[in-house]
Write a protein that holds these residues in place. Structure first.
Motif, PDB file in Angstrom:
ATOM      1  N   THR A 184      -0.428  -2.456  -0.220  1.00  0.00           N
ATOM      2  CA  THR A 184      -1.219  -3.107  -1.263  1.00  0.00           C
ATOM      3  C   THR A 184      -1.833  -4.403  -0.755  1.00  0.00           C
ATOM      4  O   THR A 184      -1.214  -5.138   0.020  1.00  0.00           O
ATOM      5  CB  THR A 184      -0.366  -3.412  -2.511  1.00  0.00           C
ATOM      6  OG1 THR A 184       0.787  -4.169  -2.130  1.00  0.00           O
ATOM      7  CG2 THR A 184       0.078  -2.136  -3.186  1.00  0.00           C
ATOM      8  N   LEU A 191      -3.105  -6.664  -7.284  1.00  0.00           N
ATOM      9  CA  LEU A 191      -2.617  -5.863  -6.174  1.00  0.00           C
ATOM     10  C   LEU A 191      -3.195  -4.458  -6.291  1.00  0.00           C
ATOM     11  O   LEU A 191      -3.027  -3.782  -7.304  1.00  0.00           O
ATOM     12  CB  LEU A 191      -1.090  -5.797  -6.181  1.00  0.00           C
ATOM     13  CG  LEU A 191      -0.356  -7.049  -5.688  1.00  0.00           C
ATOM     14  CD1 LEU A 191       1.142  -6.912  -5.921  1.00  0.00           C
ATOM     15  CD2 LEU A 191      -0.637  -7.282  -4.208  1.00  0.00           C
ATOM     16  N   GLN A 193      -3.861  -0.690  -4.122  1.00  0.00           N
ATOM     17  CA  GLN A 193      -3.466   0.098  -2.964  1.00  0.00           C
ATOM     18  C   GLN A 193      -4.627   0.272  -1.983  1.00  0.00           C
ATOM     19  O   GLN A 193      -5.794   0.367  -2.375  1.00  0.00           O
ATOM     20  CB  GLN A 193      -2.963   1.481  -3.395  1.00  0.00           C
ATOM     21  CG  GLN A 193      -1.556   1.472  -3.966  1.00  0.00           C
ATOM     22  CD  GLN A 193      -0.997   2.874  -4.125  1.00  0.00           C
ATOM     23  OE1 GLN A 193      -1.723   3.876  -4.125  1.00  0.00           O
ATOM     24  NE2 GLN A 193       0.316   2.964  -4.261  1.00  0.00           N
TER      25      GLN A 193
END
Length: 234
Positions: A184, A191, A193
């Motif tokens: 992340t 945050l 991915q």
């Protein structure tokens, strides 16, 4: 990425993103056999977990596609989600990883424990689950998705092959890096991915990927102008 499998679409995006910051790269193959390893390399304990020994691999050539940064002589693989499963976790327990890690070993182990449902989404395809090389070495796979009995010979073979690639890069001392779709990055306080950012059309997301990769690869590139804060958290 095993050469017998299709190159993921995400690799083409990575190719382009790196080129945009003057990091020239190309898809390049790495090939080796078990006989290329130094005699001091120990494989037997891990191979035994799969009912194999090193003699079973004699005469077999391992072939991988990688993204090669030819000006910096570095190799990278962006791993598909089906790499992260219980079989790969077995290989990641090898003592090799006490001394060598072309990736964050603890994170990879955690992803293998927690992301297998993600692996199933893409890893049930017949060319992966019943991979020809896997069934030749390990026998016929069970029905796709069933992990009893022999489970997936394809998944096992992919795990073993990636383990051997790690050992080969360690033994030959070439610069090799693995990137996970589950890492992340923090962009604008969120945050997100790696895999989501990679497929996004947002300019800030692209630059976050670029800055993250060049930092991890430790390569000099043209300055990236916007101020994007990046964090690599599990």
């Amino acid at each position: 990425m095993l050469k017998s499998l299709a190159i993921p679409y995400e690799w083409k995006i990575i190719n382009k993103f790196l080129e945009e910051v003057n990091c020239r790269n190309e898809i390049s193959s790495v090939e080796f056999t078990i006989k290329d390893f130094n005699d001091t390399i120990k494989l037997e304990d891990t191979l035994e977990e799969f009912g194999l020994n090193s003699s079973d691999l004699v005469g077999k050539t391992l072939k991988f596609n990688t993204i090669y940064l030819f000006e910096f002589q570095k190799y990278l693989i962006y791993e598909p989600t089906f790499h992260f499963n219980k079989y790969r976790l077995i290989t990641l327990r090898d003592e090799l990883y006490h001394n060598y890690s072309p990736f964050d070993i603890q994170k990879h182990r955690n992803y293998c424990r927690t992301k297998e449902q993600e692996a199933l989404k893409s890893g049930l395809k017949s060319e992966i689950w019943t991979l020809k090389e896997g069934e030749e070495l390990l026998g016929t796979s069970e029905e796709a998705g069933y992990f009893g009995g022999k489970g997936s010979s394809g998944w096992k073979y992919i795990a073993i092959a990636n383990y051997l690639l790690d050992i080969y890069s360690y033994d030959k001392n070439f610069a090799f890096h693995r990137f996970s779709p589950f890492d992340t990055l923090m962009v604008d306080g969120k945050l997100i991915q790696f895999q989501t950012l990679l497929l996004s059309s947002e300019p800030k997301h692209k630059e976050a990927i670029q800055k993250y990769m060049v930092r991890k690869l430790d390569i000099p590139v043209e300055k990236l102008e916007s101020d994007v804060f990046i964090s690599n958290k599990p």
